[in-house]
Motif scaffolding. Structure first.
Motif, PDB file in Angstrom:
ATOM      1  N   SER A 166       1.068  -0.960  -0.161  1.00 42.24           N
ATOM      2  CA  SER A 166       0.066  -0.030  -0.223  1.00 42.24           C
ATOM      3  C   SER A 166       0.607   0.997   0.013  1.00 42.24           C
ATOM      4  N   SER A 167       0.445   2.493  -0.950  1.00 37.18           N
ATOM      5  CA  SER A 167       0.812   3.008  -0.556  1.00 37.18           C
ATOM      6  C   SER A 167      -0.190   4.704   0.218  1.00 37.18           C
ATOM      7  N   THR A 168       0.565   5.684   0.783  1.00 36.42           N
ATOM      8  CA  THR A 168      -0.151   6.479   1.169  1.00 36.42           C
ATOM      9  C   THR A 168       1.118   7.962   0.994  1.00 36.42           C
ATOM     10  N   VAL A 169      -0.109   9.266  -0.109  1.00 39.29           N
ATOM     11  CA  VAL A 169       0.304  10.694  -0.592  1.00 39.29           C
ATOM     12  C   VAL A 169      -0.378  11.569   0.122  1.00 39.29           C
ATOM     13  N   ILE A 170       0.284  12.638   0.851  1.00 40.79           N
ATOM     14  CA  ILE A 170      -0.474  14.359   1.036  1.00 40.79           C
ATOM     15  C   ILE A 170      -0.013  14.957   0.226  1.00 40.79           C
ATOM     16  N   ALA A 171      -1.128  15.325  -0.725  1.00 42.50           N
ATOM     17  CA  ALA A 171      -1.088  16.728  -1.405  1.00 42.50           C
ATOM     18  C   ALA A 171      -1.181  17.602  -1.487  1.00 42.50           C
TER      19      ALA A 171
ATOM     20  N   LEU B 173      -0.368  10.347  -7.302  1.00 40.82           N
ATOM     21  CA  LEU B 173       1.290   9.899  -6.682  1.00 40.82           C
ATOM     22  C   LEU B 173       1.379   8.835  -5.699  1.00 40.82           C
ATOM     23  N   ALA B 174       0.209   9.357  -5.479  1.00 38.64           N
ATOM     24  CA  ALA B 174      -0.058   7.484  -4.544  1.00 38.64           C
ATOM     25  C   ALA B 174      -0.253   6.196  -5.283  1.00 38.64           C
ATOM     26  N   THR B 175      -0.456   6.102  -6.447  1.00 38.51           N
ATOM     27  CA  THR B 175      -0.128   5.103  -7.915  1.00 38.51           C
ATOM     28  C   THR B 175       1.404   5.324  -8.146  1.00 38.51           C
ATOM     29  N   ALA B 176       1.657   6.072  -8.571  1.00 37.05           N
ATOM     30  CA  ALA B 176       3.075   6.445  -9.061  1.00 37.05           C
ATOM     31  C   ALA B 176       3.854   5.575  -7.489  1.00 37.05           C
ATOM     32  N   LEU B 177       3.812   5.947  -6.187  1.00 34.04           N
ATOM     33  CA  LEU B 177       4.622   5.473  -5.042  1.00 34.04           C
ATOM     34  C   LEU B 177       4.489   3.891  -4.987  1.00 34.04           C
ATOM     35  N   TYR B 178       3.570   3.666  -5.350  1.00 37.59           N
ATOM     36  CA  TYR B 178       3.357   2.299  -5.418  1.00 37.59           C
ATOM     37  C   TYR B 178       3.746   1.617  -6.163  1.00 37.59           C
ATOM     38  N   VAL B 179       4.058   2.105  -7.522  1.00 36.16           N
ATOM     39  CA  VAL B 179       4.583   1.115  -8.754  1.00 36.16           C
ATOM     40  C   VAL B 179       5.897   1.270  -8.383  1.00 36.16           C
ATOM     41  N   LEU B 180       6.305   2.863  -7.898  1.00 38.99           N
ATOM     42  CA  LEU B 180       8.472   2.405  -7.962  1.00 38.99           C
ATOM     43  C   LEU B 180       8.327   1.659  -7.124  1.00 38.99           C
TER      44      LEU B 180
ATOM     45  N   ILE C   8       8.841  10.977  -4.464  1.00 40.98           N
ATOM     46  CA  ILE C   8       8.274  11.606  -4.276  1.00 40.98           C
ATOM     47  C   ILE C   8       8.497  13.501  -3.015  1.00 40.98           C
ATOM     48  N   ASP C   9       9.754  12.901  -2.654  1.00 42.68           N
ATOM     49  CA  ASP C   9      10.877  13.644  -2.077  1.00 42.68           C
ATOM     50  C   ASP C   9      10.828  15.346  -3.031  1.00 42.68           C
ATOM     51  N   ALA C  10      10.641  14.794  -4.320  1.00 45.39           N
ATOM     52  CA  ALA C  10      11.188  15.694  -5.311  1.00 45.39           C
ATOM     53  C   ALA C  10      10.120  16.795  -6.158  1.00 45.39           C
ATOM     54  N   ILE C  11       9.179  16.568  -5.582  1.00 44.28           N
ATOM     55  CA  ILE C  11       7.707  16.835  -5.822  1.00 44.28           C
ATOM     56  C   ILE C  11       7.552  18.388  -4.476  1.00 44.28           C
ATOM     57  N   PRO C  12       7.525  19.527  -4.729  1.00 41.50           N
ATOM     58  CA  PRO C  12       6.796  20.137  -3.831  1.00 41.50           C
ATOM     59  C   PRO C  12       5.833  20.399  -1.919  1.00 41.50           C
ATOM     60  N   ASP C  13       4.931  19.619  -3.280  1.00 42.53           N
ATOM     61  CA  ASP C  13       4.049  19.736  -2.130  1.00 42.53           C
ATOM     62  C   ASP C  13       3.120  17.873  -2.017  1.00 42.53           C
ATOM     63  N   ALA C  14       4.232  17.453  -1.782  1.00 40.26           N
ATOM     64  CA  ALA C  14       4.231  15.562  -1.250  1.00 40.26           C
ATOM     65  C   ALA C  14       5.341  15.377  -0.463  1.00 40.26           C
ATOM     66  N   ALA C  15       3.694  14.459   0.371  1.00 41.61           N
ATOM     67  CA  ALA C  15       4.666  13.431   1.162  1.00 41.61           C
ATOM     68  C   ALA C  15       4.025  12.212   1.323  1.00 41.61           C
ATOM     69  N   GLY C  16       5.505  11.254   1.347  1.00 43.64           N
ATOM     70  CA  GLY C  16       4.544  10.095   1.062  1.00 43.64           C
ATOM     71  C   GLY C  16       4.881   8.906   2.025  1.00 43.64           C
ATOM     72  N   LEU C  17       3.737   8.179   1.875  1.00 53.43           N
ATOM     73  CA  LEU C  17       3.880   7.209   3.156  1.00 53.43           C
ATOM     74  C   LEU C  17       3.688   5.337   2.370  1.00 53.43           C
ATOM     75  N   LEU C  18       4.716   4.527   2.692  1.00 50.90           N
ATOM     76  CA  LEU C  18       4.669   3.197   1.921  1.00 50.90           C
ATOM     77  C   LEU C  18       5.209   1.925   2.078  1.00 50.90           C
ATOM     78  N   VAL C  19       4.131   1.003   2.450  1.00 49.89           N
ATOM     79  CA  VAL C  19       4.357  -0.269   3.497  1.00 49.89           C
ATOM     80  C   VAL C  19       4.574  -1.504   1.944  1.00 49.89           C
TER      81      VAL C  19
END
Length: 561
Positions: free
Chosen positions: A490-495, A504-511, A520-531
């Motif tokens: 699973s992946s969760t993104v705040i934006a 971005l949550a889909t992208a984080l999951y795939v990556l 995600i860290d390179a995107i100014p308005d994003a923060a993420g959590l990945l399991v």
């Protein structure tokens, strides 16, 4: 004795649920989040909201409590070939002026262990006032109590009942397609729909409008207004939140807005109009509806430029920017791949290597030529099929928030299952609570936080999947391989917006854990959590640099599309 005890327990649960169904209201608590509720019933629609669903053209309804006689019970049990546990039903007549525009019954059926409360609306077949044949207009789940099988709440499943008559089997695997993992709940909806049709056939079919209305009022029927302001009816309704829910894009879209005093009635209307905005967007972005603008583009853009409206242009512009920001991990052109695997209808199957290679060759926004000056789009390579699945719900959430803000609503929470967005700072000024569920344990969470003026989305392959040859394949595909992504659970993104957090949550999951946090860290308005995927079956989350562990995230800046 054991069988008798089990039967008595079922009857007690049915009686409790039947009593509750007589006065179902939209209760307020913590907003629904990325984690399903672990206890207590999930109230999806209040009684008035459910009546609006099945009587969209009516200003008011008559509610009549119908107690069955011994003879009526015998006739119904004979027709249904099973015993009835109810002594009576709530029967509704929808009124357009003094004409009856349909019928409805709120009922309950046991799923696996708990009763499901739902409404079945029916209308005369072909509009014939004298027709004894009734057909289903809409079915909507009002209260769901099970911890599994919730797929039956979706509009996509419930639409299968529409148009069915008593002559149809209304059985699983015949004219109702089952949902894997929800068989008992799906069967309960089938049984309850047949029960309602049998009841209405005995009570109202073939009778004139004036006779039905006269009899209902003689029996002390209660009149219920369905005007927008009646959403918050009741003695205590003018204090506390405004809550509304609607079925959009196959899922429940919920809005909770805080308002009181003189502006409350205006905000009640604003909430309904905001939900209308999401439905309008669905008519543009749906890849299930042949008449949608996106479906038209998928058919025609391979032949040359196609003019698009502002909503579809926004979808294409946001998609292009987010695809570039994620190195193609978010890719809205994977429609051909999605169909190959059976995620858009048809039997699930594992495509061959050649089929995957061909479909992957068509993927990528490089195959989409967008002209923002002329508002046209063309496909520059064959096989391109736009799929809004990884951004569409987020855009719907944003459409609701934009409409609320334009109407002057400043404190609200919009929840669309996998995507949420907070407007304002919540009921206590600290933020709106969100929980991220543990993908290995439906009753646990891996993170809880407060959301303020920001959006949050969660992607996971643990609920949506297909089974092929005894193997389970998640629905989130890696555009690079054409196969389901397996590095994440699973992946969760705040934006800043829900469209961005969704994609971005889909992208984080795939990556996955190696590349995802860096992107995600390179995107100014994003923060993420990945399991990440784990062999030990435990959720060990990986957080990006800005993830607000255990605290409310600061308001995120608007980001250009």
């Amino acid at each position: 004795m054991q069988q008798r005890a089990t039967t008595l327990q079922r009857m007690r649960r049915m009686r409790r649920a039947a009593a509750a169904a007589l006065a179902v209201v939209a209760a307020f608590g913590a907003p629904a989040s990325a984690a399903p509720r672990s206890e207590g019933p999930e109230v999806l629609l209040s009684k008035v909201e459910a009546l609006r669903v099945v009587f969209p053209r009516c200003e008011r309804v008559l509610e009549q409590r119908r107690i069955l006689t011994d003879e009526e019970r015998r006739v119904l049990e004979t027709a249904l070939r099973r015993p009835l546990e109810e002594k009576g039903f709530l029967v509704y007549l929808g009124l357009a002026g003094e004409k009856v525009d349909g019928f409805a019954v709120i009922t309950n059926e046991i799923g696996k262990t708990e009763p499901i409360t739902f409404i079945v609306g029916a209308e005369r077949d072909g509009g014939d006032l004298q027709s004894r044949k009734l057909r289903v207009r809409r079915v909507a789940v009002m209260v769901y109590r099970e911890c599994r099988g919730g797929e039956v709440r979706s509009k996509r499943f419930l639409e299968q009942f529409e148009g069915r008559t008593w002559d149809d089997p209304i059985e699983l695997h015949r004219d109702v397609v089952n949902v894997s993992g929800a068989t008992l709940s799906a069967n309960a909806l089938c049984n309850g729909t047949r029960k309602v049709l049998a009841l209405l056939d005995a009570c109202v079919a073939g009778r004139a409008d004036d006779a039905l209305i006269r009899e209902a009022r003689a029996r002390g029927a209660k009149e219920i207004a369905l005007a927008a302001g009646s959403l918050a009816s009741g003695a205590g309704a003018r204090v506390g939140p405004i809550e509304a829910c609607r079925l959009v894009m196959g899922s429940e879209l919920r809005v909770v807005a805080l308002a009181a005093g003189a502006v409350r009635d205006a905000n009640v209307r604003a909430v309904q109009q905001a939900l209308d905005a999401a439905e309008r967007l669905d008519l543009v972005l749906s890849d299930w509806k042949e008449e949608s603008e996106l479906s038209r583009v998928n058919r025609e853009a391979v032949h040359g430029p196609v003019a698009v409206g502002p909503e579809l242009l926004d979808f294409l512009q946001q998609s292009a920017a987010l695809s570039a920001a994620t190195a193609g991990a978010f890719d809205p052109t994977i429609g051909a791949l999605v169909k190959k695997w059976g995620f858009r209808g048809g039997p699930p199957r594992e495509p061959s290597a050649a089929e995957l290679a061909s479909a992957c060759a068509a993927c990528g926004m490089a195959g989409v030529a967008l002209d923002t000056d002329t508002h046209t789009v063309a496909f520059t390579r064959p096989g391109v099929v736009l799929d809004p699945g990884a951004i569409g719900k987020g855009m719907a959430v944003d459409a609701v928030v934009d409409a609320l803000r334009a109407a002057g609503v400043g404190n609200a929470f919009v929840d669309f299952r996998s995507s949420q967005r907070a407007l304002g700072a919540g009921p206590d000024g600290r933020g709106w609570p969100v929980a991220v569920r543990d993908p290995f344990d439906a009753d646990a969470t891996v993170e809880c936080f407060l959301l303020r003026d920001a959006a949050c989305s969660t992607s996971g392959g643990y609920e949506k999947f297909v089974e092929i040859g005894g193997r389970r394949f998640g629905h989130i595909l890696d555009p690079a391989t054409g196969r389901p992504a397996t590095v994440s659970v699973s992946s969760t993104v705040i934006a800043a917006t829900a469209a961005r957090s969704d994609a971005l949550a889909t992208a984080l999951y795939v990556l996955g854990p190696e590349r995802g946090p860096v992107v995600i860290d390179a995107i100014p308005d994003a923060a993420g959590l990945l399991v990440p995927s784990a062999n030990d079956g435990r959720a060990t989350p990986i957080r990006t640099r800005r993830w607000p562990t255990g605290a409310a995230p600061a308001p995120l800046p608007d980001s250009s599309h």
